[in-house]
Design a protein around this motif. Structure first.
Motif, mmCIF file in Angstrom:
data_model
loop_
_atom_site.group_PDB
_atom_site.id
_atom_site.type_symbol
_atom_site.label_atom_id
_atom_site.label_comp_id
_atom_site.label_asym_id
_atom_site.label_seq_id
_atom_site.Cartn_x
_atom_site.Cartn_y
_atom_site.Cartn_z
ATOM 1 N N PHE A 186 0.854 -1.243 0.010
ATOM 2 C CA PHE A 186 0.069 -0.004 0.148
ATOM 3 C C PHE A 186 0.950 1.337 0.093
ATOM 4 C CE2 PHE A 186 -4.112 -2.109 1.137
ATOM 5 C CZ PHE A 186 -3.703 -3.051 1.533
ATOM 6 N N PRO A 187 1.301 1.842 -1.078
ATOM 7 C CA PRO A 187 2.031 2.840 -1.331
ATOM 8 C C PRO A 187 1.095 4.142 -0.614
ATOM 9 C CG PRO A 187 1.567 1.992 -3.366
ATOM 10 C CD PRO A 187 0.675 1.633 -2.492
ATOM 11 N N VAL A 188 1.607 4.880 0.513
ATOM 12 C CA VAL A 188 0.928 5.835 1.145
ATOM 13 C C VAL A 188 1.932 6.984 1.459
ATOM 14 C CG1 VAL A 188 -0.905 4.394 2.218
ATOM 15 C CG2 VAL A 188 0.964 4.621 3.437
ATOM 16 N N ALA A 189 2.865 7.323 0.678
ATOM 17 C CA ALA A 189 3.907 8.111 1.005
ATOM 18 C C ALA A 189 3.629 9.631 0.334
ATOM 19 C CB ALA A 189 5.299 7.627 0.881
ATOM 20 N N GLY A 190 2.684 9.672 -0.666
ATOM 21 C CA GLY A 190 2.479 10.782 -1.534
ATOM 22 C C GLY A 190 2.085 11.996 -0.529
ATOM 23 N N LEU A 191 2.262 13.135 -1.239
ATOM 24 C CA LEU A 191 1.966 14.481 -0.735
ATOM 25 C C LEU A 191 0.334 14.783 -0.588
ATOM 26 C CD1 LEU A 191 4.872 16.180 -1.654
ATOM 27 C CD2 LEU A 191 4.701 15.033 0.447
ATOM 28 N N GLY A 192 -0.390 14.178 -1.580
ATOM 29 C CA GLY A 192 -1.736 14.683 -1.546
ATOM 30 C C GLY A 192 -2.039 16.212 -1.846
ATOM 31 N N THR A 193 -1.281 16.644 -2.637
ATOM 32 C CA THR A 193 -1.565 18.204 -3.069
ATOM 33 C C THR A 193 -2.675 18.623 -3.481
ATOM 34 O OG1 THR A 193 -0.335 17.785 -5.098
ATOM 35 C CG2 THR A 193 1.074 18.526 -3.264
ATOM 36 N N ARG A 194 -3.407 17.395 -3.973
ATOM 37 C CA ARG A 194 -4.760 17.806 -4.676
ATOM 38 C C ARG A 194 -5.667 18.217 -3.778
ATOM 39 N NH1 ARG A 194 -5.727 12.914 -8.595
ATOM 40 N NH2 ARG A 194 -4.130 12.146 -6.952
ATOM 41 N N PHE A 195 -5.443 17.621 -2.640
ATOM 42 C CA PHE A 195 -6.294 17.699 -1.638
ATOM 43 C C PHE A 195 -6.139 18.663 -0.406
ATOM 44 C CE2 PHE A 195 -9.877 14.713 -1.626
ATOM 45 C CZ PHE A 195 -10.648 15.265 -0.925
ATOM 46 N N PRO A 219 -2.534 12.573 6.763
ATOM 47 C CA PRO A 219 -2.443 11.799 5.414
ATOM 48 C C PRO A 219 -3.696 11.644 4.507
ATOM 49 C CG PRO A 219 -1.648 10.562 7.416
ATOM 50 C CD PRO A 219 -2.237 11.865 7.887
ATOM 51 N N LYS A 220 -3.509 11.948 3.383
ATOM 52 C CA LYS A 220 -4.776 11.604 2.466
ATOM 53 C C LYS A 220 -5.517 10.454 2.701
ATOM 54 C CE LYS A 220 -3.976 10.862 -2.109
ATOM 55 N NZ LYS A 220 -3.759 11.041 -3.304
ATOM 56 N N GLU A 221 -4.736 9.352 2.903
ATOM 57 C CA GLU A 221 -5.241 8.052 3.188
ATOM 58 C C GLU A 221 -6.147 7.878 4.305
ATOM 59 O OE1 GLU A 221 -2.203 8.755 2.645
ATOM 60 O OE2 GLU A 221 -1.787 8.214 0.758
ATOM 61 N N MET A 222 -6.038 9.044 5.252
ATOM 62 C CA MET A 222 -6.928 8.976 6.344
ATOM 63 C C MET A 222 -8.132 9.933 6.367
ATOM 64 S SD MET A 222 -5.811 6.774 8.930
ATOM 65 C CE MET A 222 -6.553 7.393 10.194
ATOM 66 N N ARG A 268 9.841 2.771 4.688
ATOM 67 C CA ARG A 268 9.709 4.267 4.595
ATOM 68 C C ARG A 268 10.091 4.647 3.299
ATOM 69 N NH1 ARG A 268 8.244 7.723 9.381
ATOM 70 N NH2 ARG A 268 9.783 9.373 8.937
ATOM 71 N N GLN A 269 9.489 5.523 2.529
ATOM 72 C CA GLN A 269 9.940 6.300 1.324
ATOM 73 C C GLN A 269 10.375 7.678 1.659
ATOM 74 O OE1 GLN A 269 7.128 7.472 -1.729
ATOM 75 N NE2 GLN A 269 8.492 7.142 -3.250
ATOM 76 N N GLN A 270 11.597 7.554 1.768
ATOM 77 C CA GLN A 270 12.307 9.002 2.276
ATOM 78 C C GLN A 270 11.898 10.287 1.493
ATOM 79 O OE1 GLN A 270 16.301 8.129 2.806
ATOM 80 N NE2 GLN A 270 15.580 7.448 5.063
ATOM 81 N N GLU A 271 11.633 10.268 -0.039
ATOM 82 C CA GLU A 271 11.328 11.185 -0.852
ATOM 83 C C GLU A 271 10.283 10.717 -1.683
ATOM 84 O OE1 GLU A 271 14.418 13.905 -2.608
ATOM 85 O OE2 GLU A 271 15.250 12.333 -2.108
ATOM 86 N N PRO A 272 9.106 11.587 -1.870
ATOM 87 C CA PRO A 272 7.985 11.079 -3.089
ATOM 88 C C PRO A 272 8.478 11.170 -4.223
ATOM 89 C CG PRO A 272 7.401 13.147 -1.802
ATOM 90 C CD PRO A 272 8.855 12.902 -1.250
ATOM 91 N N LEU A 273 9.054 10.463 -4.617
ATOM 92 C CA LEU A 273 9.817 10.326 -5.964
ATOM 93 C C LEU A 273 8.972 9.606 -7.141
ATOM 94 C CD1 LEU A 273 13.430 9.315 -5.129
ATOM 95 C CD2 LEU A 273 12.512 11.774 -5.429
ATOM 96 N N GLY A 274 7.716 9.253 -6.791
ATOM 97 C CA GLY A 274 6.714 8.443 -7.691
ATOM 98 C C GLY A 274 6.494 7.230 -7.133
ATOM 99 N N LEU A 275 5.199 6.669 -7.938
ATOM 100 C CA LEU A 275 4.743 5.382 -7.440
ATOM 101 C C LEU A 275 5.637 4.152 -7.819
ATOM 102 C CD1 LEU A 275 2.107 3.643 -6.447
ATOM 103 C CD2 LEU A 275 1.589 3.830 -8.667
ATOM 104 N N PRO A 286 -4.823 3.381 -2.125
ATOM 105 C CA PRO A 286 -6.046 3.538 -1.178
ATOM 106 C C PRO A 286 -6.685 4.674 -1.488
ATOM 107 C CG PRO A 286 -3.985 3.839 0.102
ATOM 108 C CD PRO A 286 -3.562 3.474 -1.365
ATOM 109 N N ASP A 287 -6.224 5.798 -2.379
ATOM 110 C CA ASP A 287 -6.974 6.935 -2.562
ATOM 111 C C ASP A 287 -8.116 6.475 -3.710
ATOM 112 O OD1 ASP A 287 -5.196 6.718 -4.575
ATOM 113 O OD2 ASP A 287 -4.726 8.715 -4.500
ATOM 114 N N GLU A 288 -7.972 5.268 -4.119
ATOM 115 C CA GLU A 288 -9.138 4.676 -5.028
ATOM 116 C C GLU A 288 -9.638 3.698 -4.294
ATOM 117 O OE1 GLU A 288 -8.124 3.855 -9.108
ATOM 118 O OE2 GLU A 288 -6.128 5.098 -8.916
#
Ligand code: UTP
Length: 286
Positions: free
Chosen positions: A11-20, A28-31, A104-111, A132-134
């Motif tokens: 479950f990749p959940v390390a994105g920044l969720g900037t659209r939200f 976290p967007k996933e919450m 941990r993904q230390q930097e959000p470098l992509g899926l 999880p955002d889908e």
């Protein structure tokens, strides 16, 4: 043909969720909740229902609410017990994913990079990826696992979108179709110009571990991110590769309108609040 069962899910959940933003500045967007459950819980339940046994979260800074959600909440549980309150809404959560693993993904470098961060835990086994955002209603992963058990290899979600939207997604170049399964001839991330089809890849994948070796050397693609689609595309021709069309509903909750729609759809389907929400929506739209 022997098909190795899928027992692990990433479950990749390390994105920044900037659209939200601003909702996702400190949370976290996933919450984000749909009715009364966070998105991540819907996705984990979907995976467990499909027979997945090992849950792997790829997290980052500021995501500790996710870990807390699947942990014991001692004060809450002790207080609820002391007050004689029913525990059924929180009891299942911490037991269900067994012992989740967090990397941990230390930097959000992509899926693609986020999935690669789970390579040591995935090891030499097929694995599922769920974004999880889908939010999928109707057991998408269960249906995909059933299809995978028939054909093996790689099976990814395939969903028709209007032609005007193909530049937003990873798109499948389709070959022969057999029921819900479509042979994948090529994949392209966010095609500029004419897309090879209007079959997009929603956030559900069953992949063979070889994709991790490709991700070892994957260069950034569309948007400057390390794209999972580009790495998957390199597996085509070396292993069976199919798209799977889902019989159910998809809600894109990484998008504000999609998230509001998901709340309405799931609220209307609920026994406890459905009729009150229906009456309200009817009155509102007159
Ligand atoms: P998205 O692209 O939808 O998420 O990735 P995002 O980057 O958080 O959102 P926006 O576009 O800025 O609003 C889909 C999933 O992949 C994860 C996200 O957390 C989300 O669950 N992801 C994405 C990572 O874990 N790491 C990344 O580097 C990128």
């Amino acid at each position: 043909m022997t098909v190795k069962p899928v027992k692990k899910a990433v479950f990749p959940v390390a994105g920044l969720g900037t659209r939200f933003l601003p909702a996702t500045k400190a949370m976290p967007k996933e919450m984000l909740t749909v009715v009364d459950k966070p998105l991540i819980q819907y996705a984990v339940e979907e995976a467990l229902e499909a027979g997945i046994e090992q849950i792997i979260f790829v997290t980052g800074r500021g995501k500790s609410a996710l870990e807390d959600h699947f942990d014991v909440s001692y004060e809450l549980e002790a207080t609820m017990k002391a007050r004689g309150k029913s525990m059924h809404l929180i009891e299942g959560i911490r037991q269900k994913p067994g012992s989740p693993v967090y990397v941990r993904q230390q930097e959000p470098l992509g899926l693609g990079h986020a999935v690669w961060c789970a390579r040591e835990i995935v090891g030499d086994e097929p694995f599922a990826v769920l974004l999880p955002d889908e939010l999928m209603v109707g057991g998408f992963m269960r249906q995909m696992v059933e299809a995978y058990n028939q054909v093996g290899g790689n099976v990814i979600g395939a969903l028709e979108v209007p032609d005007s939207e193909t530049d937003k997604y990873g798109i499948i170049s389709p070959g022969q179709r057999d029921g819900r399964l479509t042979e994948v001839l090529a994949l392209v991330e966010k095609p500029k110009g004419k897309a090879p089809s209007n079959l997009m890849i929603p956030g559900r994948y069953i992949l063979q571990p070889e994709v991790m070796k490709i991700l070892d050397a994957q260069e950034p693609g569309a948007g400057g991110e390390i794209q999972l689609t580009d790495a998957m595309a390199k597996l085509i021709g070396t292993q069976p590769f199919h798209g799977f069309t889902f019989d159910g509903a998809r809600h894109d909750c990484g998008d504000k309108a999609g998230w509001v729609q998901a709340n309405i759809a799931l609220a209307l389907a609920r026994e406890d609040i459905g009729s009150a929400v229906r009456d309200y929506v009817r009155a509102l739209i007159g």
